[in-house]
Scaffold this motif. Structure first.
Motif, mmCIF file in Angstrom:
data_model
loop_
_atom_site.group_PDB
_atom_site.id
_atom_site.type_symbol
_atom_site.label_atom_id
_atom_site.label_comp_id
_atom_site.label_asym_id
_atom_site.label_seq_id
_atom_site.Cartn_x
_atom_site.Cartn_y
_atom_site.Cartn_z
ATOM 1 N N VAL A 23 12.171 -18.787 -26.337
ATOM 2 C CA VAL A 23 12.409 -18.854 -24.932
ATOM 3 C C VAL A 23 11.662 -19.957 -24.305
ATOM 4 O O VAL A 23 12.238 -20.671 -23.442
ATOM 5 C CB VAL A 23 12.149 -17.573 -24.259
ATOM 6 C CG1 VAL A 23 12.513 -17.679 -22.801
ATOM 7 C CG2 VAL A 23 13.168 -16.406 -24.873
ATOM 8 N N GLY A 24 10.514 -20.155 -24.191
ATOM 9 C CA GLY A 24 9.626 -21.390 -23.896
ATOM 10 C C GLY A 24 10.108 -22.705 -24.321
ATOM 11 O O GLY A 24 10.306 -23.515 -23.450
ATOM 12 N N GLU A 25 10.432 -22.616 -25.502
ATOM 13 C CA GLU A 25 11.091 -23.987 -26.265
ATOM 14 C C GLU A 25 12.405 -24.324 -25.307
ATOM 15 O O GLU A 25 12.764 -25.353 -25.031
ATOM 16 C CB GLU A 25 11.141 -24.116 -27.546
ATOM 17 C CG GLU A 25 9.740 -23.900 -28.311
ATOM 18 C CD GLU A 25 9.857 -24.254 -29.654
ATOM 19 O OE1 GLU A 25 10.971 -24.579 -30.251
ATOM 20 O OE2 GLU A 25 8.877 -23.753 -30.706
ATOM 21 N N TYR A 27 13.357 -27.414 -23.228
ATOM 22 C CA TYR A 27 14.502 -28.451 -23.636
ATOM 23 C C TYR A 27 15.581 -28.442 -22.465
ATOM 24 O O TYR A 27 16.507 -29.483 -22.124
ATOM 25 C CB TYR A 27 15.205 -28.114 -25.017
ATOM 26 C CG TYR A 27 14.156 -28.600 -25.995
ATOM 27 C CD1 TYR A 27 13.821 -29.824 -26.218
ATOM 28 C CD2 TYR A 27 13.776 -27.465 -26.966
ATOM 29 C CE1 TYR A 27 13.005 -30.071 -27.224
ATOM 30 C CE2 TYR A 27 12.887 -27.975 -27.902
ATOM 31 C CZ TYR A 27 12.683 -29.220 -28.007
ATOM 32 O OH TYR A 27 11.648 -29.440 -28.944
ATOM 33 N N LYS A 28 15.856 -27.166 -21.815
ATOM 34 C CA LYS A 28 16.907 -27.411 -20.787
ATOM 35 C C LYS A 28 16.457 -28.111 -19.455
ATOM 36 O O LYS A 28 16.948 -28.608 -18.859
ATOM 37 C CB LYS A 28 17.087 -25.906 -20.470
ATOM 38 C CG LYS A 28 18.016 -24.994 -21.027
ATOM 39 C CD LYS A 28 18.458 -23.826 -20.674
ATOM 40 C CE LYS A 28 19.404 -23.059 -21.414
ATOM 41 N NZ LYS A 28 19.721 -21.914 -21.000
ATOM 42 N N SER A 29 15.005 -28.092 -19.270
ATOM 43 C CA SER A 29 14.470 -28.886 -18.218
ATOM 44 C C SER A 29 14.571 -30.378 -18.706
ATOM 45 O O SER A 29 14.718 -31.041 -17.525
ATOM 46 C CB SER A 29 12.781 -28.094 -17.979
ATOM 47 O OG SER A 29 12.279 -29.051 -18.843
ATOM 48 N N LEU A 30 14.602 -30.830 -19.637
ATOM 49 C CA LEU A 30 14.680 -32.072 -20.057
ATOM 50 C C LEU A 30 16.434 -32.666 -19.824
ATOM 51 O O LEU A 30 16.494 -34.126 -19.670
ATOM 52 C CB LEU A 30 14.652 -32.419 -21.346
ATOM 53 C CG LEU A 30 12.967 -32.217 -21.845
ATOM 54 C CD1 LEU A 30 12.805 -32.552 -23.263
ATOM 55 C CD2 LEU A 30 11.971 -33.309 -21.023
#
Length: 99
Positions: A88-90, A94-97
């Motif tokens: 979930v952290g990963e 990636y969504k924030s990128l």
């Protein structure tokens, strides 16, 4: 008592359990019994697990094989929960990128 260990006989007296139950837990590797000189001890670190095993056995009538299976299953669930949290952290990273 010795340092961070509970004398085996005291453990039997305090928890009011049969020696055969503790020996069965030891035989399958769920707790560790330390032989030192002429005494036997159980590590304090094992006591919380031992208390849980005692409840499962005496209150829920689960045998040692069942306790071993439950312990393995709970360890696996905890491992999977940790993996989910990591993923979930990963995913958040990636969504924030993308934004």
């Amino acid at each position: 008592m010795s340092g961070n260990r509970l004398l085996y006989s005291e453990c039997l007296r305090i928890y009011e359990v049969e020696e055969s139950f503790i020996e069965s837990l030891r035989d399958v590797g769920l707790i560790h019994v330390i032989d030192q000189d002429d005494d036997r001890f159980i590590e304090y670190d094992d006591l919380s697990d031992l208390e849980q095993f005692i409840r499962w056995h005496y209150e829920m009538d689960i045998n040692v094989a069942g306790i071993d299976a439950l312990r393995h299953m709970l360890d696996r669930v905890r491992s999977l929960q940790s993996e989910i949290e990591r993923l979930v952290g990963e995913l958040r990273f990636y969504k924030s990128l993308q934004q």
